[in-house]
Write a protein that holds these residues in place. Structure first.
Motif, PDB file in Angstrom:
ATOM      1  N   UNK A  18      -8.914  10.651  11.612  1.00 34.73           N
ATOM      2  CA  UNK A  18      -8.805   9.469  10.752  1.00 34.73           C
ATOM      3  C   UNK A  18      -7.940   9.791   9.534  1.00 34.73           C
ATOM      4  N   UNK A  19      -8.141  10.969   8.942  1.00 36.90           N
ATOM      5  CA  UNK A  19      -7.334  11.382   7.792  1.00 36.90           C
ATOM      6  C   UNK A  19      -5.864  11.545   8.193  1.00 36.90           C
ATOM      7  N   UNK A  20      -5.634  12.116   9.366  1.00 35.75           N
ATOM      8  CA  UNK A  20      -4.268  12.341   9.830  1.00 35.75           C
ATOM      9  C   UNK A  20      -3.558  11.012  10.101  1.00 35.75           C
ATOM     10  N   UNK A  21      -4.264  10.062  10.702  1.00 35.25           N
ATOM     11  CA  UNK A  21      -3.678   8.740  10.957  1.00 35.25           C
ATOM     12  C   UNK A  21      -3.273   8.099   9.637  1.00 35.25           C
ATOM     13  N   UNK A  22      -4.153   8.179   8.629  1.00 39.35           N
ATOM     14  CA  UNK A  22      -3.844   7.594   7.320  1.00 39.35           C
ATOM     15  C   UNK A  22      -2.660   8.308   6.675  1.00 39.35           C
ATOM     16  N   UNK A  23      -2.642   9.627   6.748  1.00 39.51           N
ATOM     17  CA  UNK A  23      -1.560  10.402   6.153  1.00 39.51           C
ATOM     18  C   UNK A  23      -0.211  10.061   6.785  1.00 39.51           C
ATOM     19  N   UNK A  24      -0.183  10.010   8.101  1.00 39.11           N
ATOM     20  CA  UNK A  24       1.067   9.682   8.798  1.00 39.11           C
ATOM     21  C   UNK A  24       1.520   8.255   8.497  1.00 39.11           C
ATOM     22  N   UNK A  25       0.559   7.339   8.411  1.00 41.79           N
ATOM     23  CA  UNK A  25       0.899   5.945   8.112  1.00 41.79           C
ATOM     24  C   UNK A  25       1.483   5.833   6.706  1.00 41.79           C
ATOM     25  N   UNK A  57       2.968   8.205   5.013  1.00 46.62           N
ATOM     26  CA  UNK A  57       4.276   8.870   5.032  1.00 46.62           C
ATOM     27  C   UNK A  57       5.335   7.918   5.604  1.00 46.62           C
ATOM     28  N   UNK A  58       4.968   7.223   6.664  1.00 48.16           N
ATOM     29  CA  UNK A  58       5.911   6.295   7.287  1.00 48.16           C
ATOM     30  C   UNK A  58       6.239   5.133   6.355  1.00 48.16           C
ATOM     31  N   UNK A  59       5.234   4.627   5.638  1.00 49.43           N
ATOM     32  CA  UNK A  59       5.468   3.544   4.681  1.00 49.43           C
ATOM     33  C   UNK A  59       6.345   4.013   3.520  1.00 49.43           C
ATOM     34  N   UNK A  60       6.083   5.230   3.013  1.00 47.00           N
ATOM     35  CA  UNK A  60       6.932   5.762   1.940  1.00 47.00           C
ATOM     36  C   UNK A  60       8.382   5.864   2.393  1.00 47.00           C
ATOM     37  N   UNK A  61       8.579   6.334   3.623  1.00 39.56           N
ATOM     38  CA  UNK A  61       9.937   6.454   4.143  1.00 39.56           C
ATOM     39  C   UNK A  61      10.594   5.074   4.266  1.00 39.56           C
ATOM     40  N   UNK A  62       9.842   4.096   4.726  1.00 40.12           N
ATOM     41  CA  UNK A  62      10.394   2.735   4.852  1.00 40.12           C
ATOM     42  C   UNK A  62      10.758   2.163   3.494  1.00 40.12           C
ATOM     43  N   UNK A  63       9.901   2.389   2.493  1.00 43.48           N
ATOM     44  CA  UNK A  63      10.195   1.886   1.151  1.00 43.48           C
ATOM     45  C   UNK A  63      11.390   2.615   0.549  1.00 43.48           C
ATOM     46  N   UNK A  64      11.514   3.908   0.813  1.00 44.77           N
ATOM     47  CA  UNK A  64      12.635   4.685   0.284  1.00 44.77           C
ATOM     48  C   UNK A  64      13.964   4.208   0.871  1.00 44.77           C
ATOM     49  N   UNK A  65      13.953   3.794   2.121  1.00 48.39           N
ATOM     50  CA  UNK A  65      15.172   3.280   2.767  1.00 48.39           C
ATOM     51  C   UNK A  65      15.643   1.987   2.108  1.00 48.39           C
TER      52      UNK A  65
END
Length: 158
Positions: free
Chosen positions: A139-146, A148-156
């Motif tokens: 559960x922690x890993x799913x949240x962490x990856x999600x 990270x993916x959102x941060x990358x999308x916002x950075x783009x």
């Protein structure tokens, strides 16, 4: 409710609204949350009584996540087919304007579920793990990856 006993009606009354909010976050925009919840109830009731489940809310949440993933895959296949069709057509496609909510929709339903349950509903990762049939670390890993993916999308976008 017609066709359900008193115990079943009590369970439906107790879990429907929270489950509907959950389905609204987890499910694709194209799918009405009420449809997801009703489909989840239907699938569970085909196999037995709701009152016979140890934790009907948790079980129904898992069913909603699985149904949302099914719908997402189906809609993805449809979008790809339409994109292929539009590419072969000279008319083109209307532009799509991004939003922060659209970034959430790029996450898989399980990831949206974990983020919603932790950040909005205030569940601990252990509770989320129990409700969604995951381990605490998963559960922690799913949240962490999600995240990270959102941060990358916002950075783009910046």
């Amino acid at each position: 409710m017609r066709g359900l006993g008193e115990e079943e009606t009590a369970v439906v009354t107790e879990v429907y609204e929270p489950l509907r909010r959950f389905a609204g976050v987890v499910g694709p925009l194209e799918v009405d949350p009420d449809d997801l919840v009703q489909e989840a109830f239907l699938r569970v009731l085909r196999h037995g009584a709701l009152s016979g489940l140890e934790n009907p809310g948790a079980y129904l949440r898992r069913v909603v996540v699985n149904l949302a993933a099914d719908h997402r895959r189906r809609l993805g296949r449809r979008r790809r087919a339409l994109a292929r069709l539009a590419a072969s057509s000279p008319s083109g496609v209307d532009p799509v304007f991004p939003s922060d909510v659209a970034d959430l929709l790029h996450l898989e339903p399980r990831a949206r579920a974990v983020l919603f349950m932790h950040d909005v509903e205030g569940y601990s990762y252990q509770e989320i793990a129990n409700l969604l049939g995951l381990s605490d670390s998963a559960a922690r890993m799913v949240a962490s990856r999600a995240r990270r993916r959102l941060r990358a999308a916002f950075a783009e976008e910046v």
